[in-house]
Scaffold this active site. Structure first.
Site, PDB file in Angstrom:
ATOM      1  N   HIS A  75       1.945   4.051   3.435  1.00 23.46           N
ATOM      2  CA  HIS A  75       2.653   2.770   3.156  1.00 23.46           C
ATOM      3  C   HIS A  75       1.893   1.665   4.055  1.00 23.46           C
ATOM      4  CE1 HIS A  75       5.273   1.015   0.436  1.00 23.46           C
ATOM      5  NE2 HIS A  75       5.648   0.088   1.585  1.00 23.46           N
ATOM      6  N   ARG A  98       1.733   1.560  -4.039  1.00 20.08           N
ATOM      7  CA  ARG A  98       2.511   2.495  -3.414  1.00 20.08           C
ATOM      8  C   ARG A  98       1.898   3.940  -3.810  1.00 20.08           C
ATOM      9  NH1 ARG A  98       5.743  -1.738  -5.792  1.00 20.08           N
ATOM     10  NH2 ARG A  98       7.055  -3.029  -4.353  1.00 20.08           N
ATOM     11  N   ARG A 152      -0.926   0.093   2.460  1.00 16.75           N
ATOM     12  CA  ARG A 152      -0.512  -1.109   1.721  1.00 16.75           C
ATOM     13  C   ARG A 152      -0.025  -2.193   2.588  1.00 16.75           C
ATOM     14  NH1 ARG A 152       2.664  -2.681  -3.158  1.00 16.75           N
ATOM     15  NH2 ARG A 152       4.648  -3.477  -2.414  1.00 16.75           N
ATOM     16  N   TYR A 179       4.546 -10.619   6.525  1.00 14.94           N
ATOM     17  CA  TYR A 179       3.326 -10.187   6.934  1.00 14.94           C
ATOM     18  C   TYR A 179       2.605 -11.386   7.794  1.00 14.94           C
ATOM     19  CZ  TYR A 179       3.559  -6.454   3.702  1.00 14.94           C
ATOM     20  OH  TYR A 179       3.956  -5.254   3.162  1.00 14.94           O
ATOM     21  N   LYS A 206       7.743  -0.294  -9.181  1.00 12.16           N
ATOM     22  CA  LYS A 206       9.206  -0.734  -8.540  1.00 12.16           C
ATOM     23  C   LYS A 206       9.809  -1.858  -9.222  1.00 12.16           C
ATOM     24  CE  LYS A 206      11.441  -0.416  -3.940  1.00 12.16           C
ATOM     25  NZ  LYS A 206      11.050  -0.741  -2.552  1.00 12.16           N
ATOM     26  N   HIS A 209       6.392  -7.834  -5.282  1.00  9.52           N
ATOM     27  CA  HIS A 209       7.727  -8.119  -4.470  1.00  9.52           C
ATOM     28  C   HIS A 209       8.766  -9.212  -5.271  1.00  9.52           C
ATOM     29  CE1 HIS A 209       6.122  -7.275  -0.132  1.00  9.52           C
ATOM     30  NE2 HIS A 209       6.455  -6.262  -0.834  1.00  9.52           N
TER      31      HIS A 209
END
Length: 199
Positions: free
Chosen positions: A146, A56, A149, A181, A81, A172
């Site tokens: 992004h 990120r 990524r 994805y 995050k 995640h």
């Protein structure tokens, strides 16, 4: 009847589902043209590290030289995050680029410092670095940082990397987040023969 006395009819409430938007993904050729667009080693290095590690924007700018473990070929992402630490693999090509970058810029506190020594690079300046790279590469898509990524994750999936590993690499919490994805990976789609070909 006052508002306090009014009873809420649960059945009459309509829950709106959030639209499921697919992530934007670039081809490997498009990523390469973006990463090759800059001759400035710092600009090239920042964009390359975002793609090669699936970072990120904030994670890249928070990186410190001590977070690069060249002996184990990993990058340590501290307090990213969700207040979690995680590690991502470091490409040998990226490590070579980093060594060249170190020789020129000699970063102290942050891996990528702004005009003031010891202060992190500005995120708006990083957006400009990407914008210039897109213009130079001639790509006519509204690419954001992004997207790099998203492209990293999708390209890993297409090369056969297990979805559970990709979830770990991206940081995640839920596998549901990573599963999106599978909807943009074109590997299996390309194997489907169009019925038009049989006409």
């Amino acid at each position: 009847m006052t508002i306090r006395d009014a009873k809420m009819d649960i059945d009459s409430i309509h829950l709106f589902k959030r639209a499921k938007l697919l992530p934007n993904v670039l081809s490997k050729a498009e990523v390469k043209s973006i990463l090759d667009a800059h001759s400035n080693i710092k600009h090239k290095m920042m964009l390359s590290l975002i793609y090669s590690c699936g970072l990120r924007c904030g994670e890249l700018l928070a990186l410190q030289p001590v977070h690069i473990d060249s002996m184990r070929n990993i990058v340590l992402l501290k307090n990213s995050k969700g207040k979690k630490d995680r590690i991502v693999p470091l490409s040998s090509k990226i490590l070579e680029m980093l060594r060249e970058y170190y020789k020129v810029f000699k970063p102290t506190t942050y891996l990528f410092e702004g005009q003031i020594k010891g202060k992190p690079y500005d995120d708006r300046s990083l957006q400009q670095v990407l914008k210039q790279a897109i213009q130079k590469s001639g790509i006519r898509k509204p690419v954001t940082l992004h997207w790099l990524r998203h492209s990293y994750a999708t390209h890993l999936l297409e090369s056969g990397t297990d979805l559970r590993y990709i979830q770990e690499l991206l940081g995640h919490n839920s596998s549901k987040t990573t599963e999106i994805y599978t909807h943009v990976s074109i590997k299996s789609i390309q194997q489907i023969k169009s019925s038009f070909d049989d006409l």
